[in-house]
Design an enzyme around this catalytic site. Structure first.
Site, short mmCIF file in Angstrom:
data_model
loop_
_atom_site.label_atom_id
_atom_site.label_comp_id
_atom_site.label_asym_id
_atom_site.label_seq_id
_atom_site.Cartn_x
_atom_site.Cartn_y
_atom_site.Cartn_z
CB CYS A 123 -0.99 0.09 1.06
SG CYS A 123 -0.07 -0.13 2.86
CE LYS A 179 12.66 -6.86 4.17
NZ LYS A 179 12.78 -8.22 3.71
NE ARG A 199 2.80 -1.35 11.06
CZ ARG A 199 2.84 -2.67 11.07
NH1 ARG A 199 2.09 -3.35 12.32
NH2 ARG A 199 3.52 -3.53 10.25
#
Length: 338
Positions: free
Chosen positions: A154, A213, A235
Protein backbone atom coordinates in the site's frame (compact mmCIF):
# COMPACT_ATOMS: atom_id res chain seq x y z
CA UNK A 1 -15.69 -12.43 -17.42
CA UNK A 2 -12.60 -13.03 -15.27
CA UNK A 3 -13.03 -15.84 -12.76
CA UNK A 4 -11.07 -15.20 -9.57
CA UNK A 5 -10.55 -16.80 -6.18
CA UNK A 6 -9.40 -15.14 -2.97
CA UNK A 7 -6.90 -17.11 -0.87
CA UNK A 8 -6.88 -15.59 2.60
CA UNK A 9 -9.90 -13.55 3.62
CA UNK A 10 -8.51 -11.02 6.08
CA UNK A 11 -8.49 -7.24 5.89
CA UNK A 12 -7.32 -7.09 2.27
CA UNK A 13 -9.31 -10.10 1.06
CA UNK A 14 -12.55 -8.68 2.41
CA UNK A 15 -11.74 -5.21 1.08
CA UNK A 16 -11.16 -6.67 -2.39
CA UNK A 17 -14.58 -8.33 -2.40
CA UNK A 18 -16.39 -5.24 -1.16
CA UNK A 19 -14.45 -2.94 -3.50
CA UNK A 20 -15.42 -5.13 -6.44
CA UNK A 21 -19.11 -4.55 -5.77
CA UNK A 22 -18.65 -0.82 -5.14
CA UNK A 23 -16.27 -0.08 -8.02
CA UNK A 24 -18.48 -1.07 -10.94
CA UNK A 25 -16.03 -3.79 -11.99
CA UNK A 26 -18.40 -6.65 -11.10
CA UNK A 27 -19.34 -6.90 -14.80
CA UNK A 28 -15.68 -7.74 -15.55
CA UNK A 29 -14.66 -9.81 -12.52
CA UNK A 30 -16.50 -12.67 -10.80
CA UNK A 31 -15.33 -13.99 -7.44
CA UNK A 32 -15.92 -17.73 -7.64
CA UNK A 33 -14.35 -18.94 -4.39
CA UNK A 34 -12.87 -17.82 -1.09
CA UNK A 35 -10.37 -20.04 0.72
CA UNK A 36 -10.22 -19.15 4.42
CA UNK A 37 -9.72 -21.34 7.48
CA UNK A 38 -12.11 -19.33 9.67
CA UNK A 39 -15.65 -20.52 10.32
CA UNK A 40 -18.16 -19.69 7.56
CA UNK A 41 -20.38 -17.80 10.01
CA UNK A 42 -17.49 -15.47 10.89
CA UNK A 43 -16.63 -15.00 7.22
CA UNK A 44 -20.20 -13.94 6.44
CA UNK A 45 -20.46 -11.69 9.49
CA UNK A 46 -17.20 -9.83 8.80
CA UNK A 47 -18.21 -9.34 5.17
CA UNK A 48 -21.53 -7.79 6.19
CA UNK A 49 -20.24 -5.69 9.10
CA UNK A 50 -16.93 -3.85 9.20
CA UNK A 51 -15.73 -1.45 11.91
CA UNK A 52 -13.59 0.52 9.46
CA UNK A 53 -15.67 0.58 6.29
CA UNK A 54 -19.19 0.22 7.69
CA UNK A 55 -21.95 -2.14 6.61
CA UNK A 56 -21.69 -3.78 3.22
CA UNK A 57 -24.27 -2.32 0.83
CA UNK A 58 -25.45 -5.82 -0.20
CA UNK A 59 -27.10 -8.44 1.98
CA UNK A 60 -24.80 -11.42 2.55
CA UNK A 61 -26.13 -14.91 3.32
CA UNK A 62 -24.61 -18.32 4.03
CA UNK A 63 -26.31 -21.18 2.17
CA UNK A 64 -24.77 -24.65 1.71
CA UNK A 65 -21.25 -23.34 2.37
CA UNK A 66 -21.66 -20.61 -0.23
CA UNK A 67 -21.66 -16.88 0.34
CA UNK A 68 -24.68 -15.43 -1.45
CA UNK A 69 -24.51 -11.81 -2.60
CA UNK A 70 -27.57 -11.11 -4.70
CA UNK A 71 -27.48 -13.67 -7.52
CA UNK A 72 -23.79 -14.46 -6.92
CA UNK A 73 -22.85 -17.67 -5.12
CA UNK A 74 -19.25 -17.77 -3.87
CA UNK A 75 -17.92 -21.14 -2.70
CA UNK A 76 -16.27 -21.06 0.74
CA UNK A 77 -13.30 -23.41 1.08
CA UNK A 78 -11.17 -24.31 4.12
CA UNK A 79 -8.09 -25.91 2.55
CA UNK A 80 -4.72 -25.17 4.23
CA UNK A 81 -2.69 -26.65 1.35
CA UNK A 82 -2.81 -24.42 -1.74
CA UNK A 83 -1.77 -27.33 -3.96
CA UNK A 84 -5.02 -29.14 -3.09
CA UNK A 85 -7.37 -26.30 -3.99
CA UNK A 86 -9.88 -27.05 -6.81
CA UNK A 87 -8.84 -24.23 -9.11
CA UNK A 88 -8.76 -26.41 -12.22
CA UNK A 89 -12.32 -27.63 -11.70
CA UNK A 90 -13.45 -24.08 -10.99
CA UNK A 91 -11.66 -22.69 -14.06
CA UNK A 92 -9.93 -19.95 -12.04
CA UNK A 93 -8.17 -17.28 -14.09
CA UNK A 94 -6.50 -15.41 -11.22
CA UNK A 95 -5.96 -16.13 -7.54
CA UNK A 96 -5.74 -13.10 -5.28
CA UNK A 97 -3.12 -14.42 -2.86
CA UNK A 98 -3.99 -12.46 0.30
CA UNK A 99 -2.81 -14.67 3.15
CA UNK A 100 0.25 -12.50 3.75
CA UNK A 101 2.43 -15.61 4.12
CA UNK A 102 2.69 -16.97 0.55
CA UNK A 103 5.15 -14.45 -0.86
CA UNK A 104 7.60 -16.21 -3.19
CA UNK A 105 7.28 -17.75 -6.62
CA UNK A 106 7.68 -21.35 -5.49
CA UNK A 107 4.89 -21.07 -2.92
CA UNK A 108 2.59 -19.28 -5.37
CA UNK A 109 3.14 -21.92 -8.02
CA UNK A 110 1.09 -24.29 -5.85
CA UNK A 111 -1.91 -22.32 -7.13
CA UNK A 112 -0.70 -22.76 -10.72
CA UNK A 113 -0.22 -26.50 -10.23
CA UNK A 114 -3.74 -26.63 -8.78
CA UNK A 115 -5.08 -25.18 -12.03
CA UNK A 116 -5.13 -21.39 -11.63
CA UNK A 117 -3.78 -19.54 -14.63
CA UNK A 118 -2.24 -16.59 -12.76
CA UNK A 119 -1.57 -15.37 -9.21
CA UNK A 120 -1.61 -11.79 -7.94
CA UNK A 121 0.02 -11.35 -4.52
CA UNK A 122 -1.38 -8.65 -2.24
CA UNK A 123 2.00 -8.05 -0.64
CA UNK A 124 5.61 -7.30 -1.56
CA UNK A 125 7.17 -10.52 -2.75
CA UNK A 126 10.51 -12.14 -3.41
CA UNK A 127 12.44 -10.94 -6.45
CA UNK A 128 11.79 -14.12 -8.46
CA UNK A 129 8.18 -13.26 -9.39
CA UNK A 130 7.41 -12.18 -12.94
CA UNK A 131 6.78 -8.59 -11.96
CA UNK A 132 6.03 -6.16 -9.16
CA UNK A 133 3.38 -3.72 -10.31
CA UNK A 134 2.31 -0.28 -9.14
CA UNK A 135 -0.76 0.27 -11.27
CA UNK A 136 -0.54 3.52 -13.23
CA UNK A 137 3.26 3.56 -13.18
CA UNK A 138 4.50 0.27 -14.65
CA UNK A 139 1.51 -1.96 -15.39
CA UNK A 140 2.40 -1.63 -19.07
CA UNK A 141 5.29 -4.04 -18.35
CA UNK A 142 2.87 -6.94 -17.87
CA UNK A 143 3.21 -9.68 -20.47
CA UNK A 144 1.11 -12.67 -21.54
CA UNK A 145 3.62 -15.13 -20.09
CA UNK A 146 3.53 -13.59 -16.59
CA UNK A 147 1.91 -16.01 -14.15
CA UNK A 148 3.00 -14.76 -10.69
CA UNK A 149 2.83 -11.02 -10.03
CA UNK A 150 3.05 -8.87 -6.90
CA UNK A 151 0.88 -5.79 -6.37
CA UNK A 152 3.66 -4.31 -4.17
CA UNK A 153 2.52 -2.68 -0.90
CA UNK A 154 0.00 0.00 0.00
CA UNK A 155 2.82 2.42 0.82
CA UNK A 156 4.70 1.67 -2.40
CA UNK A 157 1.50 2.33 -4.34
CA UNK A 158 1.12 5.58 -2.40
CA UNK A 159 4.58 7.00 -2.89
CA UNK A 160 5.81 5.78 -6.29
CA UNK A 161 3.36 7.79 -8.46
CA UNK A 162 4.45 10.96 -6.64
CA UNK A 163 8.16 10.20 -7.03
CA UNK A 164 7.57 9.40 -10.70
CA UNK A 165 5.88 12.77 -11.31
CA UNK A 166 8.57 14.72 -9.45
CA UNK A 167 11.37 12.89 -11.24
CA UNK A 168 9.92 13.46 -14.70
CA UNK A 169 9.45 17.19 -14.08
CA UNK A 170 12.33 18.16 -11.80
CA UNK A 171 14.68 15.20 -11.42
CA UNK A 172 14.95 13.41 -8.07
CA UNK A 173 18.46 13.15 -6.62
CA UNK A 174 17.67 11.50 -3.28
CA UNK A 175 14.97 11.14 -0.68
CA UNK A 176 14.02 10.14 2.86
CA UNK A 177 10.65 8.75 3.91
CA UNK A 178 8.75 8.33 7.15
CA UNK A 179 5.64 6.17 6.92
CA UNK A 180 3.05 6.93 9.61
CA UNK A 181 0.98 3.77 9.37
CA UNK A 182 -2.19 2.73 11.17
CA UNK A 183 -1.94 -0.22 13.53
CA UNK A 184 -2.16 -3.68 11.97
CA UNK A 185 -3.25 -7.11 13.09
CA UNK A 186 0.33 -8.29 13.62
CA UNK A 187 0.38 -6.05 16.73
CA UNK A 188 -0.99 -6.70 20.20
CA UNK A 189 -4.14 -5.31 21.81
CA UNK A 190 -2.36 -5.50 25.18
CA UNK A 191 1.27 -6.42 25.84
CA UNK A 192 1.99 -9.96 24.60
CA UNK A 193 4.85 -11.95 23.13
CA UNK A 194 6.17 -11.25 19.62
CA UNK A 195 9.51 -11.84 17.90
CA UNK A 196 9.79 -8.07 17.37
CA UNK A 197 10.14 -6.67 20.89
CA UNK A 198 8.52 -3.38 19.93
CA UNK A 199 5.49 -5.27 18.69
CA UNK A 200 5.09 -6.92 22.08
CA UNK A 201 3.59 -3.62 23.22
CA UNK A 202 -0.06 -2.53 23.14
CA UNK A 203 -0.88 -1.04 19.73
CA UNK A 204 -3.38 1.44 21.11
CA UNK A 205 -1.00 3.03 23.60
CA UNK A 206 2.19 3.84 21.69
CA UNK A 207 3.75 5.06 18.48
CA UNK A 208 5.73 1.97 17.51
CA UNK A 209 8.70 1.92 15.11
CA UNK A 210 8.72 -1.10 12.79
CA UNK A 211 11.00 -2.29 10.02
CA UNK A 212 10.14 -1.33 6.45
CA UNK A 213 11.52 -2.28 3.06
CA UNK A 214 9.76 0.60 1.32
CA UNK A 215 12.99 2.03 -0.09
CA UNK A 216 13.79 -1.29 -1.74
CA UNK A 217 10.23 -1.45 -3.05
CA UNK A 218 10.71 1.89 -4.78
CA UNK A 219 13.85 0.55 -6.47
CA UNK A 220 11.97 -2.45 -7.81
CA UNK A 221 9.46 -0.19 -9.58
CA UNK A 222 11.88 2.60 -10.49
CA UNK A 223 15.27 0.89 -10.94
CA UNK A 224 17.07 4.17 -11.65
CA UNK A 225 16.26 5.18 -8.04
CA UNK A 226 18.53 2.47 -6.62
CA UNK A 227 20.31 3.66 -3.46
CA UNK A 228 18.64 7.09 -3.63
CA UNK A 229 16.04 6.51 -0.89
CA UNK A 230 15.91 5.41 2.73
CA UNK A 231 12.78 4.90 4.81
CA UNK A 232 11.58 4.37 8.35
CA UNK A 233 8.09 3.47 9.54
CA UNK A 234 6.05 3.95 12.68
CA UNK A 235 2.67 2.48 13.60
CA UNK A 236 0.19 4.79 15.29
CA UNK A 237 -2.99 4.08 17.32
CA UNK A 238 -5.53 4.47 14.50
CA UNK A 239 -7.26 1.59 12.71
CA UNK A 240 -6.95 2.83 9.13
CA UNK A 241 -5.41 5.45 6.82
CA UNK A 242 -1.70 6.07 6.50
CA UNK A 243 0.33 9.24 6.07
CA UNK A 244 3.72 9.42 4.37
CA UNK A 245 6.23 12.18 5.08
CA UNK A 246 8.33 12.38 1.91
CA UNK A 247 11.45 14.53 1.62
CA UNK A 248 13.26 14.71 -1.72
CA UNK A 249 16.20 16.66 -3.07
CA UNK A 250 15.50 17.78 -6.63
CA UNK A 251 17.86 18.54 -9.49
CA UNK A 252 15.99 21.74 -10.40
CA UNK A 253 15.11 24.77 -8.30
CA UNK A 254 11.41 24.89 -7.40
CA UNK A 255 8.93 26.62 -5.15
CA UNK A 256 5.80 25.40 -3.38
CA UNK A 257 3.50 26.57 -6.16
CA UNK A 258 5.42 24.81 -8.95
CA UNK A 259 5.59 21.52 -7.04
CA UNK A 260 1.90 21.55 -6.18
CA UNK A 261 0.97 22.51 -9.73
CA UNK A 262 2.64 19.52 -11.38
CA UNK A 263 1.20 17.13 -8.80
CA UNK A 264 -2.32 18.53 -9.18
CA UNK A 265 -2.05 18.34 -12.97
CA UNK A 266 -0.91 14.71 -12.73
CA UNK A 267 -3.81 13.91 -10.39
CA UNK A 268 -6.26 15.32 -12.92
CA UNK A 269 -4.49 13.82 -15.93
CA UNK A 270 -2.28 10.75 -16.29
CA UNK A 271 -2.92 9.53 -12.74
CA UNK A 272 -6.61 10.39 -12.54
CA UNK A 273 -8.28 7.97 -10.14
CA UNK A 274 -4.93 6.83 -8.75
CA UNK A 275 -3.35 10.04 -7.45
CA UNK A 276 -5.33 12.77 -5.74
CA UNK A 277 -4.61 16.34 -4.66
CA UNK A 278 -6.27 18.42 -1.97
CA UNK A 279 -5.74 21.82 -0.41
CA UNK A 280 -8.52 21.39 2.15
CA UNK A 281 -7.68 21.25 5.90
CA UNK A 282 -8.34 17.50 6.24
CA UNK A 283 -7.28 14.85 8.76
CA UNK A 284 -6.62 11.14 8.38
CA UNK A 285 -10.19 9.88 8.87
CA UNK A 286 -11.32 12.04 5.94
CA UNK A 287 -9.45 9.64 3.64
CA UNK A 288 -11.06 6.48 5.01
CA UNK A 289 -12.61 4.44 2.15
CA UNK A 290 -10.81 6.54 -0.49
CA UNK A 291 -10.17 4.34 -3.58
CA UNK A 292 -7.12 6.30 -4.76
CA UNK A 293 -3.58 5.08 -4.12
CA UNK A 294 -2.29 8.44 -2.89
CA UNK A 295 -3.56 11.92 -2.09
CA UNK A 296 -1.13 14.85 -1.93
CA UNK A 297 -1.92 17.34 0.84
CA UNK A 298 -0.92 20.58 -0.86
CA UNK A 299 -1.30 22.59 2.36
CA UNK A 300 1.72 20.78 3.80
CA UNK A 301 4.16 21.17 0.91
CA UNK A 302 7.39 22.86 1.98
CA UNK A 303 10.51 23.89 0.04
CA UNK A 304 13.90 24.63 1.60
CA UNK A 305 16.75 26.29 -0.31
CA UNK A 306 14.95 25.74 -3.61
CA UNK A 307 15.66 22.02 -3.98
CA UNK A 308 14.75 20.24 -0.74
CA UNK A 309 11.01 19.45 -0.87
CA UNK A 310 8.84 17.96 1.87
CA UNK A 311 5.42 16.50 1.05
CA UNK A 312 2.61 14.91 3.03
CA UNK A 313 0.74 12.07 1.32
CA UNK A 314 -2.37 10.25 2.50
CA UNK A 315 -3.76 6.83 1.58
CA UNK A 316 -6.37 4.39 2.78
CA UNK A 317 -3.96 1.51 3.18
CA UNK A 318 -6.79 -1.03 2.85
CA UNK A 319 -9.33 0.37 0.41
CA UNK A 320 -6.96 2.07 -2.02
CA UNK A 321 -4.78 -1.04 -2.23
CA UNK A 322 -7.80 -3.33 -2.71
CA UNK A 323 -8.93 -1.21 -5.66
CA UNK A 324 -5.45 -1.47 -7.20
CA UNK A 325 -5.63 -5.27 -6.86
CA UNK A 326 -8.70 -5.15 -9.08
CA UNK A 327 -7.02 -2.82 -11.57
CA UNK A 328 -3.82 -4.87 -11.76
CA UNK A 329 -5.72 -8.12 -12.27
CA UNK A 330 -7.62 -6.60 -15.18
CA UNK A 331 -4.30 -5.42 -16.64
CA UNK A 332 -2.88 -8.94 -16.26
CA UNK A 333 -5.77 -10.41 -18.23
CA UNK A 334 -5.50 -7.69 -20.89
CA UNK A 335 -1.80 -8.49 -21.30
CA UNK A 336 -2.54 -12.20 -21.55
CA UNK A 337 -5.11 -11.61 -24.28
CA UNK A 338 -2.98 -9.18 -26.30
Amino acid sequence: MIRVAINGYGRIGRSILRALYESGKRQQIQIVAINELAKPEAIIHLTQYDTTHGRFQHKVKLVDNHMLIGDDAIKILHEPDAAKLPWREMDIDIVYEATGVILDRQSCEAHIHAGAKQVLISHPSSADVDGTIVYGVNHDLLRAEHTVVSNASCTTNCIVPVIDVLDKHFGVKSGAITTIHSAMNDQQVIDAYHDDLRRTRAAGQSIIPVDTKLARGIERILPHMKDKFEAISVRVPTINVTAIDLSVTLAKTVDIASVNQVLELAANGRFNGILGYTDEPLVSCDFNHDPRSSIVDGTQTRVSAGQLVKLLLWCDNEWGFANRMLDTSLAMIAAKQS
